[in-house]
Write an enzyme that holds these catalytic residues in place. Structure first.
Site, PDB file in Angstrom:
ATOM      1  N   HIS A   1       6.092 -23.842 -46.958  1.00 30.01           N
ATOM      2  CA  HIS A   1       4.884 -23.855 -46.682  1.00 30.01           C
ATOM      3  C   HIS A   1       4.408 -24.866 -45.391  1.00 30.01           C
ATOM      4  CE1 HIS A   1       4.682 -22.702 -51.322  1.00 30.01           C
ATOM      5  NE2 HIS A   1       5.246 -21.650 -50.559  1.00 30.01           N
TER       6      HIS A   1
ATOM      7  N   ILE B   1      -0.897  -4.234  -7.923  1.00 30.21           N
ATOM      8  CA  ILE B   1      -2.180  -3.618  -7.513  1.00 30.21           C
ATOM      9  C   ILE B   1      -2.295  -2.036  -7.775  1.00 30.21           C
ATOM     10  CG2 ILE B   1      -4.032  -3.361  -5.845  1.00 30.21           C
ATOM     11  CD1 ILE B   1      -3.551  -6.356  -6.949  1.00 30.21           C
TER      12      ILE B   1
ATOM     13  N   LYS C   1      -8.580   6.281 -18.107  1.00 33.01           N
ATOM     14  CA  LYS C   1      -9.984   6.726 -17.944  1.00 33.01           C
ATOM     15  C   LYS C   1     -10.128   8.326 -17.980  1.00 33.01           C
ATOM     16  CE  LYS C   1     -13.955   6.709 -15.255  1.00 33.01           C
ATOM     17  NZ  LYS C   1     -15.038   5.816 -14.293  1.00 33.01           N
TER      18      LYS C   1
ATOM     19  N   VAL D   1       1.027  -1.101   0.090  1.00 38.18           N
ATOM     20  CA  VAL D   1       0.046   0.012   0.018  1.00 38.18           C
ATOM     21  C   VAL D   1       0.837   1.085  -0.027  1.00 38.18           C
ATOM     22  CG1 VAL D   1      -1.795   1.168   1.316  1.00 38.18           C
ATOM     23  CG2 VAL D   1      -2.063  -1.089   1.177  1.00 38.18           C
TER      24      VAL D   1
END
Length: 526
Positions: free
Chosen positions: A265, A123, A134, A62
């Protein structure tokens, strides 16, 4: 642009970029190792914890997940109420975000333990990238060092345009989608779920697809395989080059001995093993030198000068190997159009094929089942084969895996001598393999057979089907295909068995006095 948020795992080029920001009067907010690296370079940085008033915690899990960070990323500055709310909450807007993510895929590929891999699931990074993307109307987001030059240019001209921010946002969402897809696929494998999440970002544009009117590009993932080849010379790779090269690499690595596959091929013109890689190439080329013109070559050992000198006179599209001797490269680079690829093969994974409305997924076909070794075969007919014949049968069985079905391959002395491929019935594949063995092969000097000497280019009049062995990738549905081989002088046959008419085929082999072995394993390839 007045404020930048920088948080990167890959610190390539970040100090130089941050210095440009600082010189332009852009405030920099950063965290953890990135902040330390910038401070050590003498660049003024505001720590994330100084913005949030909350310390980094839980071993760094965090750091940036806080309203004072994400508010600065997500507030839509086109809306007066958002601007007013930012002022009320003490949120400072962020104009540019530079973030790249923890190395999840590299850690997984390294064979690390589960807990170590989980720690590399980012995260905060994806959250910041997605938030900035966004809100691209107000924020520019960069996710790769390759984009830093554009950022420098934008700073010098006063910022990114709206269209540039939109393009960066699209790339950012693709970046996090690919990252999440990799994590989801790994977790699904971990718990036994049958799921693959695909994300196919464009790694590189190709000139065109199979035909000039088709657009195409390469999407690379992981770190191994043909998609990650290091090109050491020649023209850019095409769509068809990539497909043929992948087929060639897989064919060469089906063998443990020094081996070379010549592919055209998606089908082999020749496959051979040898005492060294030069000998293997000479013998593979000799199978069908007519079709080898313009082919793709893969070796499972480093290319030596001796091999390069034999390959150089032959028009070849691609040559690939795990490595190349310096003097071999010197010879090959004289052919300006020859694509020279250093490849670390990828034998893991699954084969995924798109169909209309969906996908087909299967385990990759490998030559590693018990039935792929003579010790796992059933002696079904004829006399017991001697040791040399069994060795040729094993080579032929490994080699036929790379041939498109219906597939029949004739081999002699650890080299293919005739290949019948892609036919709609097996008896035609048998006829084609015999015909090609008896009409297309080249003579190879005896010194090549022993020490990799000079290679003859003249076609041989020898009926090479005589005394060869045959492998069939699937069972003979009737005795007629086997009879074509026996009539041509094939001395032994290996096939999966399992036909409702196996008794008829066995009876034909017994009548011809030809040893026949069943593998119980099929290597059918559409």
């Amino acid at each position: 642009m007045t404020r930048a948020l920088i948080s990167v795992y890959d610190k390539s080029g970040i100090v130089d970029l941050a210095r440009v920001f600082a010189d332009a009067g852009i405030d920099i907010v950063s965290s953890g190792g990135t902040a330390t690296a910038l401070q050590e370079a003498g660049i003024a940085v505001t720590g994330v914890e100084d913005v949030t008033g909350f310390p980094e915690c839980f071993d760094g899990r965090v750091k940036t997940l806080h309203p004072l960070i994400h508010g600065g990323l997500l507030a839509d500055r086109r809306k007066p109420q958002h601007v007013e709310q930012m002022s009320e909450l003490g949120v400072t807007p962020i104009d540019i975000v530079i973030v790249n993510l923890y190395p999840f895929e590299q850690t997984r590929a390294s064979g690390a333990e589960v807990d170590e891999i989980i720690e590399q699931i980012d995260i905060g990074g994806p959250a910041m990238v997605r938030a900035a993307a966004k809100n691209h109307a107000s924020v520019a987001v960069l996710t790769a060092p390759e984009q830093y030059a554009d950022a420098v240019d934008a700073v010098r001209r006063g910022g990114f345009t709206a269209e540039e921010r939109r393009v960066l946002a699209a790339r950012a969402f693709a970046h996090t989608a690919a990252y999440d897809a990799a994590v989801a696929t790994w977790m699904s494998e971990l718990v036994g779920d049958e799921r693959i999440d695909l994300s196919l970002p464009k790694t590189r544009s190709l000139r065109y697809g199979e035909n000039p009117h088709q657009t195409a590009w390469l999407s690379a993932e992981g770190r191994d395989g043909v998609a990650h080849a290091v090109q050491l010379g020649g023209k850019d790779m095409s769509y068809n080059n990539y497909r043929d090269t992948d087929a060639a690499v897989r064919a060469a690595y089906d063998h443990d001995k020094p081996a070379v596959a010549v592919i055209k091929h998606m089908n082999p013109c020749g496959i051979a093993v040898g005492a060294d890689i030069a000998q293997a190439y000479a013998r593979a080329h000799a199978c069908d030198p007519v079709s080898a013109y313009g082919g793709v070559i893969a070796a499972n050992r480093r290319v030596t000068l001796a091999m390069a000198e034999r390959l150089a006179p032959v028009f070849t599209e691609v040559v690939t190997a795990p490595d190349f001797d310096d003097d071999a490269l010197e010879v090959l680079r004289k052919k300006k159009n020859l694509r020279i690829l250093k490849v670390r093969p990828d034998t893991a994974g699954r084969d995924i094929t798109q169909i209309s409305g969906g996908w087909l997924v299967q385990e990759r076909d490998r030559v590693d089942a018990p039935g792929d070794l003579p010790s796992g075969w059933t002696h079904a007919a004829g006399p017991v084969a001697d040791e040399d014949t069994l060795a040729d049968l094993e080579f032929a069985w490994r080699a036929v895996r790379s041939v498109r079905s219906n597939a029949v391959l004739l081999a002699k002395g650890g080299a293919s001598v005739g290949v019948g491929m892609g036919q709609v019935n097996r008896v035609d594949s048998c006829r084609l393999a015999v015909e090609r063995a008896n009409t297309l092969g080249a003579a190879v000097d005896s010194d090549v057979e022993t020490a990799g000497g000079a290679q003859q280019s003249t076609l041989s009049s020898e009926k090479r089907a005589v005394g060869s062995v045959a492998a069939s990738d699937a069972f003979f549905p009737f005795a007629d295909g086997f009879q074509v081989l026996a009539d041509a002088g094939v001395k032994a046959v290996v096939q999966p068995g399992g036909s409702v008419r196996d008794d008829e085929v066995i009876a034909a082999a017994n009548a011809a006095g030809v040893p026949m072995y069943f593998t119980g394993t099929r290597h059918f390839s559409h």
